[in-house]
Design a protein around this motif. Structure first.
Motif, PDB file in Angstrom:
ATOM      1  N   ASP A   1       2.642   1.319  10.685  1.00  0.00           N
ATOM      2  CA  ASP A   1       1.661   2.411  10.795  1.00  0.00           C
ATOM      3  C   ASP A   1       0.521   2.277   9.786  1.00  0.00           C
ATOM      4  OD1 ASP A   1       3.464   2.874   8.778  1.00  0.00           O
ATOM      5  OD2 ASP A   1       3.342   5.058   8.932  1.00  0.00           O
ATOM      6  N   LYS A   2       0.690   1.409   8.803  1.00  0.00           N
ATOM      7  CA  LYS A   2      -0.401   1.199   7.832  1.00  0.00           C
ATOM      8  C   LYS A   2      -1.309   0.047   8.273  1.00  0.00           C
ATOM      9  CE  LYS A   2       2.153   3.058   3.956  1.00  0.00           C
ATOM     10  NZ  LYS A   2       2.927   2.821   2.758  1.00  0.00           N
ATOM     11  N   VAL A   3      -0.684  -0.947   8.893  1.00  0.00           N
ATOM     12  CA  VAL A   3      -1.440  -2.135   9.316  1.00  0.00           C
ATOM     13  C   VAL A   3      -2.507  -1.740  10.332  1.00  0.00           C
ATOM     14  CG1 VAL A   3      -1.262  -4.334  10.556  1.00  0.00           C
ATOM     15  CG2 VAL A   3       0.460  -3.707   8.838  1.00  0.00           C
TER      16      VAL A   3
ATOM     17  N   VAL B   1       0.842  -1.196   0.000  1.00  0.00           N
ATOM     18  CA  VAL B   1       0.000   0.000   0.000  1.00  0.00           C
ATOM     19  C   VAL B   1       0.887   1.260   0.000  1.00  0.00           C
ATOM     20  CG1 VAL B   1      -2.037   1.069   1.037  1.00  0.00           C
ATOM     21  CG2 VAL B   1      -1.668  -1.375   1.310  1.00  0.00           C
ATOM     22  N   GLY B   2       1.700   1.395  -1.050  1.00  0.00           N
ATOM     23  CA  GLY B   2       2.508   2.614  -1.231  1.00  0.00           C
ATOM     24  C   GLY B   2       1.696   3.627  -2.021  1.00  0.00           C
ATOM     25  N   ASN B   3       2.368   4.461  -2.796  1.00  0.00           N
ATOM     26  CA  ASN B   3       1.643   5.474  -3.579  1.00  0.00           C
ATOM     27  C   ASN B   3       0.682   4.848  -4.577  1.00  0.00           C
ATOM     28  OD1 ASN B   3       2.728   7.899  -2.508  1.00  0.00           O
ATOM     29  ND2 ASN B   3       4.670   7.357  -3.492  1.00  0.00           N
ATOM     30  N   LEU B   4       1.218   3.895  -5.349  1.00  0.00           N
ATOM     31  CA  LEU B   4       0.397   3.271  -6.392  1.00  0.00           C
ATOM     32  C   LEU B   4      -0.719   2.426  -5.776  1.00  0.00           C
ATOM     33  CD1 LEU B   4       0.391   3.237  -9.432  1.00  0.00           C
ATOM     34  CD2 LEU B   4       1.928   1.261  -9.378  1.00  0.00           C
TER      35      LEU B   4
ATOM     36  N   LYS C   1       9.442 -12.866  -3.900  1.00  0.00           N
ATOM     37  CA  LYS C   1       9.175 -13.538  -2.619  1.00  0.00           C
ATOM     38  C   LYS C   1       7.676 -13.461  -2.291  1.00  0.00           C
ATOM     39  CE  LYS C   1      11.200 -11.708   0.858  1.00  0.00           C
ATOM     40  NZ  LYS C   1      12.248 -10.930   1.517  1.00  0.00           N
ATOM     41  N   VAL C   2       7.090 -12.292  -2.508  1.00  0.00           N
ATOM     42  CA  VAL C   2       5.668 -12.115  -2.230  1.00  0.00           C
ATOM     43  C   VAL C   2       4.834 -12.964  -3.197  1.00  0.00           C
ATOM     44  CG1 VAL C   2       3.764 -10.460  -2.191  1.00  0.00           C
ATOM     45  CG2 VAL C   2       5.972  -9.805  -1.250  1.00  0.00           C
ATOM     46  N   ALA C   3       5.249 -12.986  -4.476  1.00  0.00           N
ATOM     47  CA  ALA C   3       4.510 -13.772  -5.476  1.00  0.00           C
ATOM     48  C   ALA C   3       4.508 -15.254  -5.093  1.00  0.00           C
ATOM     49  CB  ALA C   3       5.122 -13.576  -6.860  1.00  0.00           C
TER      50      ALA C   3
ATOM     51  N   VAL D   1       4.346  -3.835  -4.616  1.00  0.00           N
ATOM     52  CA  VAL D   1       5.440  -3.790  -3.625  1.00  0.00           C
ATOM     53  C   VAL D   1       6.719  -3.329  -4.323  1.00  0.00           C
ATOM     54  CG1 VAL D   1       4.486  -5.609  -2.142  1.00  0.00           C
ATOM     55  CG2 VAL D   1       5.936  -6.239  -4.086  1.00  0.00           C
ATOM     56  N   PRO D   2       7.782  -3.006  -3.577  1.00  0.00           N
ATOM     57  CA  PRO D   2       9.062  -2.725  -4.243  1.00  0.00           C
ATOM     58  C   PRO D   2       9.521  -3.964  -5.020  1.00  0.00           C
ATOM     59  CG  PRO D   2       9.143  -2.156  -1.893  1.00  0.00           C
ATOM     60  CD  PRO D   2       7.854  -2.872  -2.115  1.00  0.00           C
ATOM     61  N   SER D   3      10.184  -3.758  -6.159  1.00  0.00           N
ATOM     62  CA  SER D   3      10.509  -4.915  -7.004  1.00  0.00           C
ATOM     63  C   SER D   3      11.444  -5.902  -6.305  1.00  0.00           C
ATOM     64  CB  SER D   3      11.095  -4.463  -8.338  1.00  0.00           C
ATOM     65  OG  SER D   3      12.161  -3.601  -8.109  1.00  0.00           O
TER      66      SER D   3
END
Ligand code: ATP
Length: 209
Positions: free
Chosen positions: A120-122, A91-94, A159-161, A152-154
């Motif tokens: 702080d986002k969770v 949940v960044g800018n994009l 790892k997330v995928a 997410v950052p590339s």
């Protein structure tokens, strides 16, 4: 109908047609010509006629196509009657922009839950979508969710995928520049916005209209 018979290029244009026809129906129009459709969706009318012929919608000369018929057909084909639940990771800018947008003009898809690692986002909500910690992914991801948007950052994308695939995700819309390796039964659509922008600029320069 046998969806295997619709060419992929045609299938990709269906949501485009669908959105336009829905607007037409909302404005009380009952028929549309292929020329009118063509101008609205920017697909040439010969292609539209060919696309529509795959599902037996043959326009009548001087009449065009019946909007309600087409819509009920598309609804069935695109499973528009069912809501596809989607999750978003990062949940960044994009990611934040997507959560606010939440495909509200297309009521068949909905981002249901989002994940991030920043404390702080969770526990907060963005655009009414709850944000959970990625540590809890396996524990709380709804098994009905089969599609994930990756923002997410590339560096962490693969790892997330991998974890998403282990959770049963079947489709990933990848907005990171990372090329993802996934099993054959998982589909990745890759949208690299900066590459798309560069390519547009290149074409403008080298192939002026
Ligand atoms: P964007 O590219 O979305 O505009 P940004 O510049 O706001 O991003 P990035 O550093 O790209 O921020 O990170 C996007 C989001 O992904 C951030 O909210 C970040 O906390 C989150 N993030 C970072 N690592 C992970 C991870 N492993 N899993 C989930 N989310 C992550």
């Amino acid at each position: 109908m046998d969806q295997g018979k619709i060419p992929q290029a045609t299938a990709k244009r269906l949501p485009l047609y669908y959105r336009f026809l829905e607007n037409l129906q909302a404005s009380g129009k009952h028929r549309v010509s292929s020329t009118e459709l063509s101008e609205a969706v920017k697909v040439d009318s010969a292609t539209i006629r060919r696309d529509f012929s795959y599902f037996g919608a043959l326009g009548k000369k001087g009449y065009g196509y019946n909007v309600n018929y087409l819509l009920s057909f598309f609804r069935k084909t695109l499973d528009q009657d069912e809501i596809t639940k989607v999750t978003l990771i990062g949940v960044g800018n994009l990611g934040t922009a997507f959560l606010h947008y939440n495909f509200s003009k297309n009521n068949s898809t909905k981002i249901d839950m989002a994940f991030d690692v920043q404390e702080d986002k969770v526990g907060t909500e963005v655009g009414n979508v709850p944000i959970h910690h990625l540590d809890d992914l396996e524990k709380i991801l709804d098994p009905d969710v089969t599609v994930a948007i990756l923002t997410v950052p590339s560096s962490v994308a693969q790892k997330v995928a991998d974890r998403l695939v282990d959770c049963g995700i079947k489709g990933i819309l990848n907005f990171t520049p990372a090329r993802l390796s996934v099993p054959k039964n998982v589909r990745v659509h890759h949208i690299d916005l900066s590459v798309e922008l560069q390519s547009l600029i290149y074409f403008l320069k080298h192939y002026p209209m």
